[in-house]
Design a protein around this motif. Sequence first.
Motif, PDB file in Angstrom:
ATOM      1  N   TYR A 303       0.807  -1.222   0.000  1.00  0.00           N
ATOM      2  CA  TYR A 303       0.000   0.000   0.000  1.00  0.00           C
ATOM      3  C   TYR A 303       0.842   1.275   0.000  1.00  0.00           C
ATOM      4  N   PRO A 304       1.876   1.389   0.854  1.00  0.00           N
ATOM      5  CA  PRO A 304       2.703   2.602   0.758  1.00  0.00           C
ATOM      6  C   PRO A 304       3.414   2.725  -0.575  1.00  0.00           C
ATOM      7  N   TRP A 308       2.993   6.123  -2.886  1.00  0.00           N
ATOM      8  CA  TRP A 308       4.107   6.967  -3.322  1.00  0.00           C
ATOM      9  C   TRP A 308       4.153   7.066  -4.850  1.00  0.00           C
ATOM     10  N   LYS A 309       3.886   5.964  -5.524  1.00  0.00           N
ATOM     11  CA  LYS A 309       3.917   5.979  -6.986  1.00  0.00           C
ATOM     12  C   LYS A 309       2.802   6.864  -7.553  1.00  0.00           C
ATOM     13  N   VAL A 314       0.895  12.027  -9.903  1.00  0.00           N
ATOM     14  CA  VAL A 314      -0.012  13.170  -9.852  1.00  0.00           C
ATOM     15  C   VAL A 314       0.766  14.488  -9.849  1.00  0.00           C
ATOM     16  N   CYS A 315       1.886  14.510  -9.123  1.00  0.00           N
ATOM     17  CA  CYS A 315       2.642  15.753  -8.960  1.00  0.00           C
ATOM     18  C   CYS A 315       3.551  16.072 -10.147  1.00  0.00           C
ATOM     19  N   THR A 316       4.038  15.038 -10.827  1.00  0.00           N
ATOM     20  CA  THR A 316       5.025  15.264 -11.896  1.00  0.00           C
ATOM     21  C   THR A 316       4.532  14.863 -13.278  1.00  0.00           C
ATOM     22  N   LEU A 320       7.057   6.657 -11.635  1.00  0.00           N
ATOM     23  CA  LEU A 320       8.276   6.225 -10.963  1.00  0.00           C
ATOM     24  C   LEU A 320       8.781   4.888 -11.491  1.00  0.00           C
ATOM     25  N   ASP A 321       7.853   3.991 -11.797  1.00  0.00           N
ATOM     26  CA  ASP A 321       8.243   2.647 -12.235  1.00  0.00           C
ATOM     27  C   ASP A 321       8.023   2.448 -13.723  1.00  0.00           C
TER      28      ASP A 321
END
Length: 331
Positions: A303-304, A308-309, A314-316, A320-321
Amino acid sequence: MEDIKFDSEKLKSESESATANTAVKKEVKFLSDLDNHKVAQVFIDLMEENRQVIIPIGFPQAGKTQLISSLMFYAIKGKDKNAPIPFRSDLKIDFPFNQGRIEVDRMIRYYEKKELAPATTANSLNLIGIDIRPDKAKLPPLKLALLDVAGEDVQKIKIDKEGRFTRKIDAILGGLTLSESPIIFVLITPYKPSVFSDETPKMADDREDTLHYDFLNYITEKQPELLKKAVFFIIVSQWDRKPVDEKQTVESFIRTKRQKVFNYIKNTNVIWGEYSIGKILPPISNDDGSTSSPTLERINLEYPSKFWKKLYQVCTDKKLDNKTIWQKMFD
């Protein structure tokens, strides 16, 4: 040889002066120590530094502290052989993040001992500064400022309490309105709220729904410009309590169990997500009449990792993966 004479009063005075100066040098200034105008200015500065502000909103016993603890533990200490963490995290230690840095250490220590971190104390302003640096060199870093406030303070917006936030929280929201940057609110609601002695489960669900509605309505009335640029993460904590055979998504859960909230945010920028910190051994009564504290027997990393992904995406607007075609073929 000339006698050496000691002026005891002078030495005492100099010693006291040196001690006072040392105390001044060692004095630590925390965000919560500032007056409200300076608190607002801190958040204006954060936005000008392009640091994404995130404000989790959870009422008492909703699981906010455990969610933040879980996210910080994963980012700082988490290890998963099956799914390596795709980023490095740097925690900020200087003002205004110093108090938040202490709080993160506290959370991690509890999780390392398989204990649940105690709830955030009232009137706290724990601002956590964390930079996410992806392993892939081409991906940009993400600078975050996560504000952890006590559920007791958030609960004050309830009409039968005080009908408003603390003045410091109001000052923060006022400062955030001066930027065009979006604000991320993480609304945390438990799958099964605690049922008080005079309540039914349905009444507990309605109470949780009303509290979040009061929060959204308060923002609309006091800081409408803030609501217009807000992004909402709606997180249902304790998702592991959902029966395995129950076919329900987070969105359908909010639609049926938190109807006021759903109607308020259904046309906004909203991300739905479930969450569980792991397997918890509940309190057990002993023969001597004492009761053990709940323990976190198995920490959930899935879940974490997902949170984070999704937050990074959403922000960038980047993943990430993000995998190459070849990597996807051999997964």
